[in-house]
Design an enzyme around this catalytic site. Structure first.
Site, PDB file in Angstrom:
ATOM      1  N   SER A   1      -9.764   1.079   3.008  1.00  0.00           N
ATOM      2  CA  SER A   1      -8.998   1.947   2.135  1.00  0.00           C
ATOM      3  C   SER A   1      -7.885   1.231   1.386  1.00  0.00           C
ATOM      4  O   SER A   1      -7.310   1.794   0.450  1.00  0.00           O
ATOM      5  CB  SER A   1      -8.384   3.062   2.974  1.00  0.00           C
ATOM      6  OG  SER A   1      -7.466   2.526   3.920  1.00  0.00           O
TER       7      SER A   1
ATOM      8  N   LYS B   1       0.843  -1.201   0.000  1.00  0.00           N
ATOM      9  CA  LYS B   1       0.000   0.000   0.000  1.00  0.00           C
ATOM     10  C   LYS B   1       0.876   1.249   0.000  1.00  0.00           C
ATOM     11  O   LYS B   1       1.943   1.275   0.627  1.00  0.00           O
ATOM     12  CB  LYS B   1      -0.880  -0.046   1.264  1.00  0.00           C
ATOM     13  CG  LYS B   1      -1.980   0.987   1.334  1.00  0.00           C
ATOM     14  CD  LYS B   1      -2.858   0.716   2.567  1.00  0.00           C
ATOM     15  CE  LYS B   1      -3.991   1.718   2.726  1.00  0.00           C
ATOM     16  NZ  LYS B   1      -4.854   1.414   3.880  1.00  0.00           N
TER      17      LYS B   1
ATOM     18  N   SER C   1      -9.867  -1.463   7.021  1.00  0.00           N
ATOM     19  CA  SER C   1      -9.330  -1.229   5.680  1.00  0.00           C
ATOM     20  C   SER C   1      -8.597  -2.391   5.033  1.00  0.00           C
ATOM     21  O   SER C   1      -8.256  -2.308   3.854  1.00  0.00           O
ATOM     22  CB  SER C   1      -8.400  -0.023   5.694  1.00  0.00           C
ATOM     23  OG  SER C   1      -9.179   1.134   5.593  1.00  0.00           O
TER      24      SER C   1
HETATM   25  N1  GLN Z   1     -13.446   3.133   6.942  1.00  0.00           N
HETATM   26  C1  GLN Z   1     -12.731   3.487   8.107  1.00  0.00           C
HETATM   27  C2  GLN Z   1     -12.385   4.949   8.073  1.00  0.00           C
HETATM   28  O1  GLN Z   1     -12.631   5.547   7.105  1.00  0.00           O
HETATM   29  C3  GLN Z   1     -11.510   2.643   8.260  1.00  0.00           C
HETATM   30  C4  GLN Z   1     -10.373   3.042   7.408  1.00  0.00           C
HETATM   31  C5  GLN Z   1      -9.141   2.244   7.675  1.00  0.00           C
HETATM   32  O2  GLN Z   1      -9.185   1.161   8.257  1.00  0.00           O
HETATM   33  N2  GLN Z   1      -7.997   2.812   7.290  1.00  0.00           N
HETATM   34  O3  GLN Z   1     -11.860   5.493   8.995  1.00  0.00           O
END
Ligand code: GLN
Length: 471
Positions: free
Chosen positions: A149, A74, A173
């Site tokens: 994400s 990532k 994510s």
């Molecule tokens: N969807 C969650 C957020 O937007 C988790 C994102 C993540 O795990 N980086 O904060």
């Protein structure tokens, strides 16, 4: 691309070489470029490393099972001398001056990083639509989100560009994109993997973890990247382990907790049936299902969004246009420089979170929101600890619905936040969790989430491995 264990075997037998595998991976990335899963492709660097790996093998100096295998990471993980953008205009030209510990370990195993994957800006989102570099497409259904994400890392595996990849998980994510794209994704226990070199979103929740096409590949990758790190004081001193050590166990007598709150309202009916079918199969194969209760879980999403945004507002204050980030060319004085650089450099979702986070930390509201959310966090952690007195692992859906239609995050951010309902509580409590595919509904994948006790990834992965065989 074949799975990691098969590729390792082929390299071992001499039926392929690292160079061939990396070339194949780069060709596939090119062929599937419309999915937009990669922010940068490190062709030259990867081919060079592949040659070195082949040379090592010829000399009998192979470093590990992963030696020579193409992987992706990532783009919020720093890799020395390469662009690390976190999906943001703010860091669009940022070159990492050092390498994240997890990547250092990955490369020390001989794995070849072929590219950096696309992601929601600063890992904020569940749909992979907030990246400055454009949305990532779901290879299974182009009108649906790939989850976020770490959507780029999930799609890189799902589309066959690489055998495995790394993502980060602050509130789901890794697990959500795994569920949306039909692959396996693991969030380790908080403190299992060093966060040094991970661009911080919410430091008390962030954790790096692997994606693979199966549970075993995730276990292999975790064994490589875990361990104590002097650069990250939150890493655990527990020795690194081989997380596949219990893979010969089956489900007999394993007690699987099923939280009643997770199967109440809010869960899509068809997804519910898919998950329940899977639970029945587990029971037929020796597992004992036990209803459990997590009474405070209804407050997980709200407390998560208070804590995550509070930490984000603090972590992201370093992007001020003065040091390494984007600098507005229009600024007339220092204040203007901060304001313009930050309003031009950050996207809408990130700005929304910084505002929310600054608000809940402000003097008048700190006790009412931030302190309260921390108390709820403690209650949720205790709910899990109590539940684990009566079961070995907890099973739940990964997401409340099938992958959402593209564009939902833009039109209805609340709907997007609510899709985190089953994943954020693990981050609040620091627990490990894995999402694995458990069937298809309307040609779309459904993810089953298994939640483990803290630092018991070996048991969690062993159970997940046994469950995977039933799919
Ligand atoms: N969807 C969650 C957020 O937007 C988790 C994102 C993540 O795990 N980086 O904060």
């Amino acid at each position: 691309m074949k799975d990691l264990n098969i590729l390792a075997q082929e390299l071992e037998n001499g039926t392929t070489t690292s160079q061939k595998l990396v070339e194949e991976s780069l060709a596939k990335i090119q062929e599937t470029s419309s999915l937009n899963a990669f922010v940068s492709v490190l062709s030259e660097r990867a081919l060079e490393l592949a040659k070195e790996s082949d040379k090592r093998r010829a000399e009998g100096k192979t470093k590990s099972k992963l030696d020579g295998i193409p992987v992706a990471v990532k783009d919020n993980l720093c890799l020395y001398g390469t662009k690390t953008t976190a999906g943001s205009k703010m860091l669009a030209n940022f070159e990492a001056p050092y390498t994240a510990t997890a990547l250092e370990k990955l490369e020390a195993s001989g794995a070849v990083i072929v590219g950096k994957t696309n992601m929601d800006e600063f890992a904020m989102g569940s749909s992979n639509e907030t990246s400055f570099f454009g949305p990532v497409e779901n290879p299974i259904a182009s009108d649906r989100i790939p989850g976020g994400s770490s959507g780029g890392s999930a799609v890189a595996v799902a589309s066959g560009c690489v055998a495995a990849s790394l993502g980060s998980d602050t509130g789901g994510s890794i697990r959500q994109p795994a569920a949306c794209t039909g692959v396996v994704g693991l969030k380790p226990t908080y403190g299992r993997v060093s966060r040094y070199g991970l661009i911080a979103y919410a430091s008390s929740l962030d954790q790096i973890g692997p994606f693979g096409t199966n549970v075993k590949d995730c276990a292999e990758l975790l064994s490589v990247i875990c361990g104590q790190d002097p650069h990250d004081n939150t890493t655990s001193a527990r020795p690194t382990e081989d997380f596949t050590q219990k893979f010969d166990e089956d489900l007999s007598n394993k007690i699987v907790g099923v939280p009643k709150e997770y199967f109440a309202s809010g869960l899509d009916e068809k997804c519910k049936i898919a998950i329940e079918n899977m639970l029945t199969k587990m029971e037929q194969n020796g597992a004992k299902l036990r209803e459990i209760s997590l009474p405070n879980i209804g407050h997980a999403v709200s407390s998560y969004y208070i804590i995550a945004t509070a930490e984000a507002s603090s972590n992201l204050s370093r992007f001020d246009g003065v040091r390494y980030s984007y600098r507005s060319p229009e600024a007339k004085n220092l204040f203007d420089l901060y304001a313009k650089s930050r309003s031009e450099g950050f996207g809408k979702e990130v700005q929304r979170r910084i505002l929310l986070g600054s608000y809940v930390l402000s003097s008048g509201f700190y006790d009412a929101y931030y302190v309260q959310a921390q108390k709820v966090r403690r209650l949720i952690t205790e709910d899990f600890a109590k539940a684990y007195e009566t079961c070995d692992v907890i099973a739940s859906p990964t997401m409340p619905s099938l992958p959402l239609k593209r564009g939902t995050g833009e039109t209805d951010p609340m709907a997007m936040y609510l899709s985190d309902i089953y994943t954020v509580s693990l981050n609040l409590a620091g627990l490990p969790g894995i999402s694995l595919p458990c069937g298809y509904v309307d040609s779309l994948p459904v993810g089953l989430q298994l939640i483990g006790k803290p630092f018991e990834e070996s048991n969690l992965l062993s159970i997940a491995n046994a469950v995977e065989k039933l799919v």
